[in-house]
Write an enzyme that holds these catalytic residues in place. Sequence first.
Site, PDB file in Angstrom:
ATOM      1  N   LYS A 280      16.076 -30.193   1.412  1.00  0.00           N
ATOM      2  CA  LYS A 280      15.717 -31.424   2.112  1.00  0.00           C
ATOM      3  C   LYS A 280      15.586 -32.574   1.112  1.00  0.00           C
ATOM      4  O   LYS A 280      15.300 -32.337  -0.055  1.00  0.00           O
ATOM      5  CB  LYS A 280      14.345 -31.251   2.797  1.00  0.00           C
ATOM      6  CG  LYS A 280      14.333 -30.366   4.024  1.00  0.00           C
ATOM      7  CD  LYS A 280      12.933 -30.284   4.599  1.00  0.00           C
ATOM      8  CE  LYS A 280      12.877 -29.375   5.814  1.00  0.00           C
ATOM      9  NZ  LYS A 280      13.632 -29.871   6.974  1.00  0.00           N
ATOM     10  N   ARG A 354      14.816 -20.812  13.363  1.00  0.00           N
ATOM     11  CA  ARG A 354      15.456 -20.019  14.428  1.00  0.00           C
ATOM     12  C   ARG A 354      15.801 -18.622  13.927  1.00  0.00           C
ATOM     13  O   ARG A 354      15.890 -17.689  14.719  1.00  0.00           O
ATOM     14  CB  ARG A 354      16.696 -20.769  14.952  1.00  0.00           C
ATOM     15  CG  ARG A 354      17.785 -20.969  13.948  1.00  0.00           C
ATOM     16  CD  ARG A 354      18.751 -22.073  14.337  1.00  0.00           C
ATOM     17  NE  ARG A 354      18.178 -23.411  14.167  1.00  0.00           N
ATOM     18  CZ  ARG A 354      18.778 -24.540  14.522  1.00  0.00           C
ATOM     19  NH1 ARG A 354      19.972 -24.513  15.072  1.00  0.00           N
ATOM     20  NH2 ARG A 354      18.184 -25.702  14.317  1.00  0.00           N
TER      21      ARG A 354
END
Length: 505
Positions: A280, A354
């Site tokens: 990130k 996920r």
Amino acid sequence: MELQVSSGNLATWKGDGVVVNLFDGVTTLGGATGAVDQALNGLISKLVQKGDVKSKLGSITIIHTYDKLPADRVCVVGLGKAEEFTLDRARIVAAAGVKALRNSGAKNIATIIHGAGVGALDVENAAQANAEGILLGLWRFRKYHTTPDEVGALDSVTLLENDSAKLASVEAGVARGQVIANATNLAREMANEPGNVMTPTRMSEVARDIAQKCGLEFYVIDRAKAKELGMGAFFGVAQGSDEPPAMIVLRYWGAGKDAAPGLGLVGKAITFDSGGISIKPGEGMQDMKGDMAGGAATIAAMQAIAELKPKINVTGIIPATENLPSGKAYKPGDILKASNGKTIEIVNTDAEGRLVLADGLAYATQVLKLSPVVDAATLTGAMGIALGVHRTGMFSNDKPLTELLSKIGDETGERNWAMPMDAEYAEQIKSEWADIKNSGGRPAGSITAALFLKNFVGDTPWAHLDIASSVGTNSGGKENGYKNPWGNGTPTRTFVNLALALANK
Ligand code: BES
Ligand code: MN
Ligand code: ZN
């Protein structure tokens, strides 16, 4: 702090301050506000008339009593329109009143139960909402400051009920509210803790302590066991980190082991999300210590459920790991196999939530046969873009569950919004190399994430709550009544109320 409940009159109550209230359009003050007004020789009525005391929802006026009352200060909280008053407004104004007196330097205060009179709320529910609002509103996270700040702490808050016939209902409501608020504050505390403290191991210790205290079944699926169970998706994310991962399981057997396995709660717990190899940007990365907020809410809800003892079985599953880049980390292009046999092409290591949920959900549905199953996850930045901070995105394959969660969301103030999951969107997560890939790109990013999860629940009635907005819906950097600006504890109260609602079915 424990809340006190007592019968009595605010006008004669001895302490530093008392909270009364005012609805829109009221000129003749009644109830406890009226009694305090009388003791002050009509001062509040006069100030209302002159427009100096306002009735707007959450507005605050502090009046010094000049020895006309045993208490030094009266705090008048505006309640807005009587016909618009709700349980959630009771939380907001209860928080506003006690916070205003605390900030004024008071130590021992008393308050009326907002909403139980003119507001026409059920007394027990109103008492619960007031207790929740007070405890949630007063909560702060200051443990790492070594210098004191200007805002002191209250020593005691007493909820005063004049009518002794209502006292038992008030006590029951306040007791339930305390359990639920304390759990929510525990979830907040865990989310606010830094990543070097709230590691997967630390989370499992918190869960273990709760299990011991409340009599829950508890076990952890560690790295070796996860590998053995074929949890390749969870294992893959954990690969890059030296911190041991933990798939934490907490089980409450309120209906007994012969009954259905019951409700499953699954909470994403990435104790720090750097993005991994798909790292990130640096700006704002510190917020990713809160990427375990769903898991924290799950552990906290299990505590409250164990204390409230509904007649239902509930299992909490918390896949906890860091997501870090390293020489051992999983990479774009890797293919992982989840425990239900599905293969996943990794296209972005920052879509890790996920993956851990895939094995958590498969374990919930296939191994433990839980039903229904609800997961909570700070899953996609796109969710915050779609709904902002005021609603959680809700994705489900089951209409009754959607409706129940909508209703619970409105009542708790942890509001949900049903999002679409049309099959067409699933095109975006088809993979050339495996069954599915872990990112469908930027368009409809929250929807494709939900469709990814759908691959791991089979036919089980399931709902997914994407709480990513500002790390926990309802935060958004601004203090708002009982809501905390960062790491709000959502959806702890939804989970608890869901268990209670399903038990009463
Ligand atoms: N934990 C983040 C989502 C997030 C972002 C939560 C901001 C709270 C605030 C999640 O793991 C993530 O990185 N999601 C990616 C998915 C993308 C790579 C498909 C995102 O939203 O950008
Ligand atoms: Mn991520
Ligand atoms: Zn994440």
